[in-house]
Design a protein around this motif. Structure first.
Motif, mmCIF file in Angstrom:
data_model
loop_
_atom_site.group_PDB
_atom_site.id
_atom_site.type_symbol
_atom_site.label_atom_id
_atom_site.label_comp_id
_atom_site.label_asym_id
_atom_site.label_seq_id
_atom_site.Cartn_x
_atom_site.Cartn_y
_atom_site.Cartn_z
ATOM 1 N N UNK A 179 0.991 -1.154 0.046
ATOM 2 C CA UNK A 179 0.032 0.063 -0.176
ATOM 3 C C UNK A 179 0.825 1.334 0.127
ATOM 4 N N UNK A 180 2.085 1.322 0.311
ATOM 5 C CA UNK A 180 2.888 2.265 0.363
ATOM 6 C C UNK A 180 4.151 2.074 -0.272
ATOM 7 N N UNK A 181 4.423 0.778 -1.000
ATOM 8 C CA UNK A 181 5.468 0.591 -1.817
ATOM 9 C C UNK A 181 6.859 0.764 -1.180
ATOM 10 N N UNK A 182 6.860 0.410 0.167
ATOM 11 C CA UNK A 182 8.233 0.511 0.518
ATOM 12 C C UNK A 182 8.311 -0.933 1.524
ATOM 13 N N UNK A 183 9.730 -1.073 1.757
ATOM 14 C CA UNK A 183 10.219 -2.246 2.404
ATOM 15 C C UNK A 183 10.844 -1.685 3.689
ATOM 16 N N UNK A 184 10.061 -2.279 4.775
ATOM 17 C CA UNK A 184 10.647 -1.757 6.044
ATOM 18 C C UNK A 184 11.900 -2.495 6.570
ATOM 19 N N UNK A 185 12.868 -1.857 6.957
ATOM 20 C CA UNK A 185 14.133 -2.443 7.200
ATOM 21 C C UNK A 185 14.417 -2.550 8.821
ATOM 22 N N UNK A 186 13.635 -1.604 9.654
ATOM 23 C CA UNK A 186 13.718 -1.522 10.908
ATOM 24 C C UNK A 186 13.494 -0.085 11.522
ATOM 25 N N UNK A 187 14.023 0.001 12.766
ATOM 26 C CA UNK A 187 13.945 1.198 13.529
ATOM 27 C C UNK A 187 15.177 1.591 14.032
ATOM 28 N N UNK A 188 15.548 2.956 13.866
ATOM 29 C CA UNK A 188 16.807 3.607 14.439
ATOM 30 C C UNK A 188 16.530 4.506 15.504
ATOM 31 N N UNK A 189 17.351 4.644 16.488
ATOM 32 C CA UNK A 189 17.406 5.471 17.708
ATOM 33 C C UNK A 189 18.314 6.535 17.294
ATOM 34 N N UNK A 190 17.734 7.798 16.948
ATOM 35 C CA UNK A 190 18.496 9.070 16.814
ATOM 36 C C UNK A 190 18.539 9.861 18.234
ATOM 37 N N UNK A 191 19.750 10.262 18.528
ATOM 38 C CA UNK A 191 19.792 10.817 19.871
ATOM 39 C C UNK A 191 20.904 12.244 20.052
ATOM 40 N N UNK A 192 20.851 12.908 20.937
ATOM 41 C CA UNK A 192 21.779 14.032 20.956
ATOM 42 C C UNK A 192 22.571 13.794 22.057
ATOM 43 N N UNK A 193 24.005 14.565 21.950
ATOM 44 C CA UNK A 193 24.893 14.260 22.841
ATOM 45 C C UNK A 193 24.565 15.022 24.055
ATOM 46 N N UNK A 194 24.612 14.288 25.248
ATOM 47 C CA UNK A 194 24.349 14.974 26.243
ATOM 48 C C UNK A 194 25.340 15.264 27.385
#
Length: 216
Positions: free
Chosen positions: A201-216
């Motif tokens: 329905x979206x024409x995409x292949x899902x690869x996974x999830x990535x956590x994006x974070x800022x340096x603290x």
């Protein structure tokens, strides 16, 4: 239809077949069967030659005796499933966390199980975004149209995560949209993948999830 397909000079069949074997790597081949001639139209020969000459399509209605033979001998479904390209994602390598401002690399291996390469020049697109909107896109190299029948190739991309990219968990997906700007947003024009994770329905292949974070 016969030893020379009712047309070609017998002394040039070998050369013509060698030419077609090479030419069909880069041009679409299709049509229909002519008549039932078991030395050539039985499953063992038909499958071998359809693969050799990289067939993209066939008329499923003609010749009815040949179609019936393929169903009786058990190769009809195999032919139907292997005409043209058949893309399968085999592996996908990427880190599941990435810091804003740093580089993010993805490498995927894709196999073409079909008998022909994709007809149009296509680029794989990596989409990096959350569930509500798409934030980042990058092309993978090389072109997908170079993926010939029966081969597996690695495609890769590296993208720098912008400093204003939102932190959190973001979906990672792959797509092969049409090159036309008018059609790029229409999933029905994206090349499909055989993998279960492909969202038609979206024409995409899902690869996974990535956590994006800022340096603290």
């Amino acid at each position: 239809a016969s030893p020379n397909d009712l047309t070609y000079p017998h002394d040039s069949i070998f050369a013509l077949r060698k030419y077609l074997e090479q030419d069909s790597l880069f041009a679409p081949v299709g049509g229909e069967t002519c008549k039932d001639y078991p030395p050539r139209t039985n499953c063992s020969t038909a499958v071998q030659e359809l693969r050799r000459f990289h067939f993209t399509y066939l008329n499923a209605q003609y010749h009815p005796d040949v179609i019936k033979r393929w169903k009786t001998e058990g190769c009809y479904d195999r032919i139907a499933c292997n005409l043209g390209y058949r893309l399968v994602l085999r592996t996908a390598h990427f880190e599941d966390t990435v810091k804003v401002g740093s580089e993010f690399t993805v490498k995927v291996k894709i196999e073409n199980k079909g008998w022909a390469a994709p007809l149009k020049s296509r680029r794989l697109v990596l989409s990096f975004g959350d569930t509500s909107s798409q934030h980042l896109q990058v092309f993978l190299s090389p072109h997908l149209s170079t993926l010939q029948s029966g081969t597996t190739d690695e495609f890769h991309a590296t993208v720098k995560i912008p400093s204003d990219f939102p932190s959190g968990y973001h979906s990672l997906s792959l797509a092969a949209p049409d090159n036309s700007i008018r059609l790029q947003g229409r999933p029905e024009y994206s090349l499909p993948f055989e993998n279960e994770e492909f969202d038609v329905t979206k024409g995409i292949l899902k690869l996974g999830v990535v956590h994006v974070f800022y340096d603290t």
